[in-house]
Motif scaffolding. Structure first.
Motif, short mmCIF file in Angstrom:
data_model
loop_
_atom_site.label_atom_id
_atom_site.label_comp_id
_atom_site.label_asym_id
_atom_site.label_seq_id
_atom_site.Cartn_x
_atom_site.Cartn_y
_atom_site.Cartn_z
N LEU A 91 0.83 -1.21 0.00
CA LEU A 91 0.00 0.00 0.00
C LEU A 91 0.86 1.26 0.00
CD1 LEU A 91 -2.74 -1.04 2.60
CD2 LEU A 91 -2.91 -1.05 0.11
N THR A 92 1.95 1.23 0.81
CA THR A 92 2.83 2.38 0.88
C THR A 92 3.54 2.62 -0.45
OG1 THR A 92 3.20 1.98 3.24
CG2 THR A 92 4.76 3.43 2.13
N TYR A 93 4.01 1.53 -1.06
CA TYR A 93 4.69 1.66 -2.34
C TYR A 93 3.77 2.26 -3.39
CZ TYR A 93 6.95 0.53 -6.73
OH TYR A 93 7.50 0.63 -7.99
N THR A 94 2.55 1.74 -3.45
CA THR A 94 1.59 2.24 -4.44
C THR A 94 1.27 3.71 -4.19
OG1 THR A 94 0.61 0.03 -4.56
CG2 THR A 94 -0.66 1.84 -5.49
N ALA A 95 1.00 4.05 -2.91
CA ALA A 95 0.67 5.44 -2.60
C ALA A 95 1.84 6.36 -2.88
CB ALA A 95 0.25 5.55 -1.12
N LEU A 96 3.05 5.92 -2.50
CA LEU A 96 4.24 6.74 -2.72
C LEU A 96 4.51 6.93 -4.21
CD1 LEU A 96 6.69 8.19 -1.46
CD2 LEU A 96 7.90 6.00 -1.50
N THR A 97 4.36 5.85 -4.98
CA THR A 97 4.59 5.93 -6.42
C THR A 97 3.58 6.85 -7.09
OG1 THR A 97 5.44 3.66 -6.40
CG2 THR A 97 4.85 4.58 -8.54
N ILE A 142 -3.57 4.28 3.73
CA ILE A 142 -2.45 3.60 4.40
C ILE A 142 -2.78 3.39 5.87
CG2 ILE A 142 -0.04 3.83 5.09
CD1 ILE A 142 0.46 5.31 2.48
N ALA A 143 -3.35 4.42 6.51
CA ALA A 143 -3.72 4.30 7.92
C ALA A 143 -4.74 3.19 8.12
CB ALA A 143 -4.28 5.63 8.43
N LEU A 144 -5.71 3.10 7.21
CA LEU A 144 -6.70 2.02 7.28
C LEU A 144 -6.02 0.67 7.13
CD1 LEU A 144 -9.62 1.04 7.43
CD2 LEU A 144 -9.80 1.42 4.96
N GLY A 145 -5.06 0.58 6.21
CA GLY A 145 -4.32 -0.66 6.02
C GLY A 145 -3.57 -1.08 7.27
N ILE A 146 -2.98 -0.11 7.96
CA ILE A 146 -2.25 -0.41 9.20
C ILE A 146 -3.21 -0.91 10.28
CG2 ILE A 146 -0.89 0.61 11.06
CD1 ILE A 146 0.36 2.46 8.96
N VAL A 147 -4.38 -0.26 10.38
CA VAL A 147 -5.37 -0.67 11.37
C VAL A 147 -5.81 -2.11 11.12
CG1 VAL A 147 -7.72 -0.27 12.20
CG2 VAL A 147 -6.16 1.66 11.87
N VAL A 148 -6.07 -2.43 9.86
CA VAL A 148 -6.50 -3.79 9.51
C VAL A 148 -5.37 -4.79 9.73
CG1 VAL A 148 -7.26 -5.26 7.62
CG2 VAL A 148 -8.22 -2.97 7.87
N ALA A 149 -4.13 -4.32 9.57
CA ALA A 149 -2.98 -5.22 9.70
C ALA A 149 -2.75 -5.70 11.13
CB ALA A 149 -1.72 -4.52 9.19
N VAL A 150 -3.26 -4.95 12.13
CA VAL A 150 -3.03 -5.32 13.53
C VAL A 150 -3.61 -6.69 13.86
CG1 VAL A 150 -3.52 -4.69 15.92
CG2 VAL A 150 -2.78 -2.94 14.30
N PRO A 151 -4.91 -6.95 13.57
CA PRO A 151 -5.42 -8.31 13.86
C PRO A 151 -4.75 -9.38 13.02
CG PRO A 151 -7.07 -7.00 12.68
CD PRO A 151 -6.00 -6.07 13.10
N LEU A 152 -4.33 -9.05 11.79
CA LEU A 152 -3.61 -10.03 10.99
C LEU A 152 -2.26 -10.36 11.63
CD1 LEU A 152 -4.31 -8.73 7.36
CD2 LEU A 152 -5.42 -10.61 8.56
N PHE A 153 -1.63 -9.36 12.21
CA PHE A 153 -0.36 -9.59 12.90
C PHE A 153 -0.57 -10.53 14.09
CE2 PHE A 153 2.46 -8.28 16.41
CZ PHE A 153 3.67 -8.68 15.87
N VAL A 154 -1.64 -10.32 14.85
CA VAL A 154 -1.92 -11.18 16.00
C VAL A 154 -2.18 -12.61 15.55
CG1 VAL A 154 -3.51 -11.58 17.92
CG2 VAL A 154 -2.81 -9.25 17.35
N LEU A 155 -2.95 -12.77 14.46
CA LEU A 155 -3.23 -14.11 13.94
C LEU A 155 -1.97 -14.78 13.42
CD1 LEU A 155 -6.60 -13.54 12.02
CD2 LEU A 155 -6.25 -14.80 14.15
#
Length: 264
Positions: A91-97, A142-155
């Protein structure tokens, strides 16, 4: 549903083909993509270099555990860090690009639409008048992606589940966010913002996922991102035209008139 999903994937393939057949578009799209790749590649180098230390720091509570439990927990932590980093970095790469290449990709998208018959309702604001708003939309995604990534990290700590189910969820979430992010260029040219993109893509979710999920998977391949993002901008232009009921194929030349030539 599956027909729309397949249609989304076909639009991406058509965008890749149109982008690859134009050397001028290739050169124009590579400049911001290469800059972003170098920046993000450096970050990934350090991430992988220190992955053991990061896994140990994340599982400090297992320092006194014996084998094999400590190893399993730290393996899950490492996998979770990599999976979450993949989602956030794509997501960061796409947004930055897109941010760096906003004027480049605006030209590419506009030329594609001209080739297909033009852009009804096009806004006449120059790119430098909209770049801050576009950047704000990208930061929100990107912020939304990070928020969603938190439960994925726990799993990711859960053995087997973290290495099987989580990557699939990663691709679904990442594919959706990429579809929203990439369609920003053609939507902004129509004077529409993030909420408008979300609404239209939500109403055509299988189509959006069929486009975005393959982009997400391809972006995980080293060096592929350099070519994929600018080509995906072309594909997202076709996707946007599809959402608005506009033709996505080059019209057949009228008798007595020369065919439209794509120029940059």
């Amino acid at each position: 549903m599956w027909d729309e999903f397949a249609e989304g994937a076909r639009l991406l393939g058509r965008g890749l083909a149109m982008y690859g057949r134009s050397p001028r578009l290739l050169l124009l799209g590579l400049i911001p993509a290469v800059i972003s790749f170098l920046l993000l590649g450096t970050a990934w180098f350090f991430l992988l270099w220190f992955i053991r230390d990061l896994s140990a720091a994340a599982t400090w509570f297992a320092d006194d555990w014996g084998a094999p439990w400590r190893g399993l927990v730290r393996f899950g932590a490492g996998a979770g860090i990599v999976i979450v980093s993949a989602l956030v970095s794509v997501l960061t790469y796409t947004a930055l690009t897109l941010l760096i290449g906003d004027p480049f990709y605006e030209v590419i998208s506009e030329r594609i639409e001209e080739r297909l018959g033009g852009t009804p309702g096009m806004s006449d604001l120059p790119w430098y008048r909209t770049i801050l708003k576009n950047a704000a939309d990208s930061i929100r995604l990107i912020a939304l992606g990070i928020v969603v990534a938190v439960p994925l990290f726990v799993l990711g700590f859960v053995p087997v589940l973290g290495q099987t189910v989580v990557p699939v969820l990663d691709a679904v979430v990442g594919g959706w966010l990429l579809a929203v992010e990439l369609t920003g260029v053609p939507f902004n040219r129509r004077g529409l913002r993030l909420k408008d993109r979300r609404a239209m893509l939500r109403a055509n979710r299988p189509l959006a996922l069929g486009f975005g999920m393959p982009v997400f998977v391809i972006l995980l391949i080293p060096f592929a991102a350099i070519l994929v993002v600018p080509a995906a901008v072309v594909g997202s232009t076709l996707l946007t035209r599809r959402l608005f009921g506009l033709p996505v194929d080059k019209p057949a030349p009228v008798a007595g008139k020369p065919p439209v030539v794509l120029r940059v």
